[in-house]
Motif scaffolding. Structure first.
Motif, PDB file in Angstrom:
ATOM      1  N   VAL A  59      12.004   7.215  -3.833  1.00 22.47           N
ATOM      2  CA  VAL A  59      11.077   6.297  -5.370  1.00 22.47           C
ATOM      3  C   VAL A  59      11.922   6.679  -6.055  1.00 22.47           C
ATOM      4  O   VAL A  59      11.774   7.062  -7.665  1.00 22.47           O
ATOM      5  CB  VAL A  59       9.715   5.338  -4.479  1.00 22.47           C
ATOM      6  N   ARG A  60      11.466   8.316  -6.362  1.00 25.61           N
ATOM      7  CA  ARG A  60      11.499   9.159  -6.886  1.00 25.61           C
ATOM      8  C   ARG A  60      12.119   8.794  -7.794  1.00 25.61           C
ATOM      9  O   ARG A  60      12.264   9.410  -9.093  1.00 25.61           O
ATOM     10  CB  ARG A  60      10.494  10.163  -6.582  1.00 25.61           C
ATOM     11  N   ASP A  61      13.121   8.963  -6.979  1.00 22.39           N
ATOM     12  CA  ASP A  61      14.379   9.308  -7.342  1.00 22.39           C
ATOM     13  C   ASP A  61      15.155   8.234  -8.447  1.00 22.39           C
ATOM     14  O   ASP A  61      15.520   8.897  -9.040  1.00 22.39           O
ATOM     15  CB  ASP A  61      15.494   9.952  -5.814  1.00 22.39           C
ATOM     16  N   HIS A  62      14.942   7.327  -7.972  1.00 21.08           N
ATOM     17  CA  HIS A  62      15.368   6.005  -8.551  1.00 21.08           C
ATOM     18  C   HIS A  62      14.943   6.226  -9.936  1.00 21.08           C
ATOM     19  O   HIS A  62      14.446   5.514 -10.481  1.00 21.08           O
ATOM     20  CB  HIS A  62      15.468   4.683  -7.305  1.00 21.08           C
TER      21      HIS A  62
ATOM     22  N   MET B 270       0.419  -1.213  -0.059  1.00 19.42           N
ATOM     23  CA  MET B 270      -0.529   0.075   0.574  1.00 19.42           C
ATOM     24  C   MET B 270       0.873   1.364   0.139  1.00 19.42           C
ATOM     25  O   MET B 270       0.747   2.650  -0.389  1.00 19.42           O
ATOM     26  CB  MET B 270      -0.961  -0.139   1.516  1.00 19.42           C
ATOM     27  N   GLU B 271       1.825   0.936   0.567  1.00 23.04           N
ATOM     28  CA  GLU B 271       2.588   2.492   0.699  1.00 23.04           C
ATOM     29  C   GLU B 271       3.153   2.489  -0.010  1.00 23.04           C
ATOM     30  O   GLU B 271       3.458   3.980  -0.965  1.00 23.04           O
ATOM     31  CB  GLU B 271       3.880   2.478   2.348  1.00 23.04           C
ATOM     32  N   ALA B 272       3.910   1.873  -0.759  1.00 22.29           N
ATOM     33  CA  ALA B 272       4.945   1.748  -2.522  1.00 22.29           C
ATOM     34  C   ALA B 272       4.192   2.490  -3.550  1.00 22.29           C
ATOM     35  O   ALA B 272       4.078   3.465  -4.483  1.00 22.29           O
ATOM     36  CB  ALA B 272       5.838   0.369  -2.891  1.00 22.29           C
ATOM     37  N   THR B 273       2.225   2.180  -3.222  1.00 17.82           N
ATOM     38  CA  THR B 273       2.137   2.309  -4.393  1.00 17.82           C
ATOM     39  C   THR B 273       1.334   3.278  -4.131  1.00 17.82           C
ATOM     40  O   THR B 273       1.039   4.324  -5.232  1.00 17.82           O
ATOM     41  CB  THR B 273       0.308   1.083  -4.333  1.00 17.82           C
ATOM     42  N   SER B 274       0.888   3.810  -3.140  1.00 16.04           N
ATOM     43  CA  SER B 274       0.268   5.396  -2.195  1.00 16.04           C
ATOM     44  C   SER B 274       1.611   6.472  -3.241  1.00 16.04           C
ATOM     45  O   SER B 274       1.397   7.302  -3.890  1.00 16.04           O
ATOM     46  CB  SER B 274       0.172   5.717  -1.240  1.00 16.04           C
ATOM     47  N   ILE B 275       3.368   5.851  -3.009  1.00 24.88           N
ATOM     48  CA  ILE B 275       4.068   6.976  -3.567  1.00 24.88           C
ATOM     49  C   ILE B 275       3.847   6.646  -5.037  1.00 24.88           C
ATOM     50  O   ILE B 275       4.573   7.538  -5.727  1.00 24.88           O
ATOM     51  CB  ILE B 275       5.766   6.073  -2.762  1.00 24.88           C
ATOM     52  N   LEU B 276       3.653   5.586  -5.883  1.00 20.59           N
ATOM     53  CA  LEU B 276       3.883   5.703  -7.054  1.00 20.59           C
ATOM     54  C   LEU B 276       2.300   6.864  -7.715  1.00 20.59           C
ATOM     55  O   LEU B 276       2.838   7.322  -8.454  1.00 20.59           O
ATOM     56  CB  LEU B 276       4.142   4.281  -7.493  1.00 20.59           C
ATOM     57  N   GLU B 277       1.518   6.631  -7.157  1.00 17.44           N
ATOM     58  CA  GLU B 277       0.118   6.845  -7.703  1.00 17.44           C
ATOM     59  C   GLU B 277       0.665   8.733  -7.287  1.00 17.44           C
ATOM     60  O   GLU B 277      -0.179   9.228  -8.100  1.00 17.44           O
ATOM     61  CB  GLU B 277      -0.949   6.409  -6.657  1.00 17.44           C
ATOM     62  N   ASP B 278       0.881   9.290  -5.761  1.00 21.78           N
ATOM     63  CA  ASP B 278       1.291  10.475  -5.429  1.00 21.78           C
ATOM     64  C   ASP B 278       1.930  10.689  -6.686  1.00 21.78           C
ATOM     65  O   ASP B 278       2.069  12.466  -7.219  1.00 21.78           O
ATOM     66  CB  ASP B 278       1.905  11.017  -4.477  1.00 21.78           C
ATOM     67  N   ALA B 279       3.066  10.232  -7.131  1.00 23.07           N
ATOM     68  CA  ALA B 279       3.671  10.274  -8.620  1.00 23.07           C
ATOM     69  C   ALA B 279       4.048  11.466  -9.241  1.00 23.07           C
ATOM     70  O   ALA B 279       3.869  10.997 -10.663  1.00 23.07           O
ATOM     71  CB  ALA B 279       5.381   9.842  -8.094  1.00 23.07           C
TER      72      ALA B 279
ATOM     73  N   LEU C 142      20.656  -8.617 -11.059  1.00 24.00           N
ATOM     74  CA  LEU C 142      19.663  -7.623 -11.312  1.00 24.00           C
ATOM     75  C   LEU C 142      19.457  -7.769 -12.401  1.00 24.00           C
ATOM     76  O   LEU C 142      21.382  -7.931 -12.746  1.00 24.00           O
ATOM     77  CB  LEU C 142      19.767  -6.468 -10.809  1.00 24.00           C
ATOM     78  N   PRO C 143      19.031  -7.176 -13.454  1.00 24.17           N
ATOM     79  CA  PRO C 143      19.468  -7.092 -14.877  1.00 24.17           C
ATOM     80  C   PRO C 143      19.252  -5.985 -15.250  1.00 24.17           C
ATOM     81  O   PRO C 143      19.835  -4.978 -14.098  1.00 24.17           O
ATOM     82  CB  PRO C 143      17.485  -7.492 -15.457  1.00 24.17           C
ATOM     83  N   ASP C 144      20.491  -5.515 -16.324  1.00 22.84           N
ATOM     84  CA  ASP C 144      20.834  -4.646 -17.064  1.00 22.84           C
ATOM     85  C   ASP C 144      20.039  -3.401 -16.852  1.00 22.84           C
ATOM     86  O   ASP C 144      18.996  -3.841 -17.208  1.00 22.84           O
ATOM     87  CB  ASP C 144      21.494  -4.486 -17.833  1.00 22.84           C
ATOM     88  N   GLY C 145      20.126  -2.443 -16.732  1.00 20.39           N
ATOM     89  CA  GLY C 145      19.591  -1.426 -16.466  1.00 20.39           C
ATOM     90  C   GLY C 145      18.661  -1.149 -15.197  1.00 20.39           C
ATOM     91  O   GLY C 145      17.516  -0.106 -14.629  1.00 20.39           O
ATOM     92  N   ALA C 146      18.579  -1.582 -14.505  1.00 26.18           N
ATOM     93  CA  ALA C 146      17.415  -1.567 -12.810  1.00 26.18           C
ATOM     94  C   ALA C 146      17.982  -1.436 -11.859  1.00 26.18           C
ATOM     95  O   ALA C 146      19.849  -1.541 -11.648  1.00 26.18           O
ATOM     96  CB  ALA C 146      17.289  -3.348 -13.032  1.00 26.18           C
ATOM     97  N   ALA C 147      17.493  -0.804 -11.138  1.00 26.26           N
ATOM     98  CA  ALA C 147      17.457  -0.300  -9.930  1.00 26.26           C
ATOM     99  C   ALA C 147      17.777  -0.937  -9.084  1.00 26.26           C
ATOM    100  O   ALA C 147      16.291  -1.490  -8.439  1.00 26.26           O
ATOM    101  CB  ALA C 147      17.521   1.648  -9.848  1.00 26.26           C
ATOM    102  N   PHE C 148      18.472  -0.628  -7.930  1.00 22.09           N
ATOM    103  CA  PHE C 148      18.499  -1.553  -6.924  1.00 22.09           C
ATOM    104  C   PHE C 148      18.164  -0.540  -5.544  1.00 22.09           C
ATOM    105  O   PHE C 148      18.877   0.483  -4.753  1.00 22.09           O
ATOM    106  CB  PHE C 148      18.767  -2.330  -6.218  1.00 22.09           C
TER     107      PHE C 148
END
Length: 136
Positions: free
Chosen positions: A117-120, A23-32, A101-107
């Motif tokens: 989250v927004r920065d990544h 729920m927290e991650a979903t909310s962060i991405l929806e707010d973004a 991690l695949p190429d181009g992925a962020a951790f």
């Protein structure tokens, strides 16, 4: 909380077996500015991606989940099958080893903040694929 998301907002798939973190991650991405889809394990995530891969621009996944596969497996499968989907993997316990991690992925580590989250997301998605609130 009400999210004002435009009809042309990109989709993000959020995958975590912990309902509160999901729920927290979903909310962060929806707010973004993303429209969010959710799954609680890799099998559910693959089903969602099979149906909506043409809409999804971002996969945001945890590492440790129930089932035979983990978030690193999901990240690699997603990149192989749907290379247009950017990937962010988060964990409070695991650290990626070579080949995880695949190429181009962020951790990123947990706990995370909305700013982290927004920065990544800004680092891995080109500006034209970002939701309007994240564009420079």
């Amino acid at each position: 909380m009400t999210h004002n998301i435009s009809g042309d907002a990109p989709y993000a798939l959020v995958v975590d077996d912990d309902a509160l973190i999901l729920m927290e991650a979903t909310s962060i991405l929806e707010d973004a500015g993303f429209r969010a889809l959710q799954a609680m394990n890799v099998a559910q995530a693959i089903r969602v991606l099979n149906q909506y891969n043409d809409l999804v621009q971002l996969l945001f996944t945890d590492v440790h989940m129930p089932g035979d596969a983990d978030g690193f497996d999901l990240a690699r499968q997603t990149t192989e099958r749907w290379p247009h989907i950017a990937v962010v993997v988060a964990s409070g316990q695991a650290q990626p080893r070579p080949g995880d991690l695949p190429d181009g992925a962020a951790f990123m580590g947990k706990p995370f903040s909305a700013e982290i989250v927004r920065d990544h997301v800004r680092k891995i998605l080109p500006d034209e694929k970002l939701p309007k609130p994240l564009r420079t």
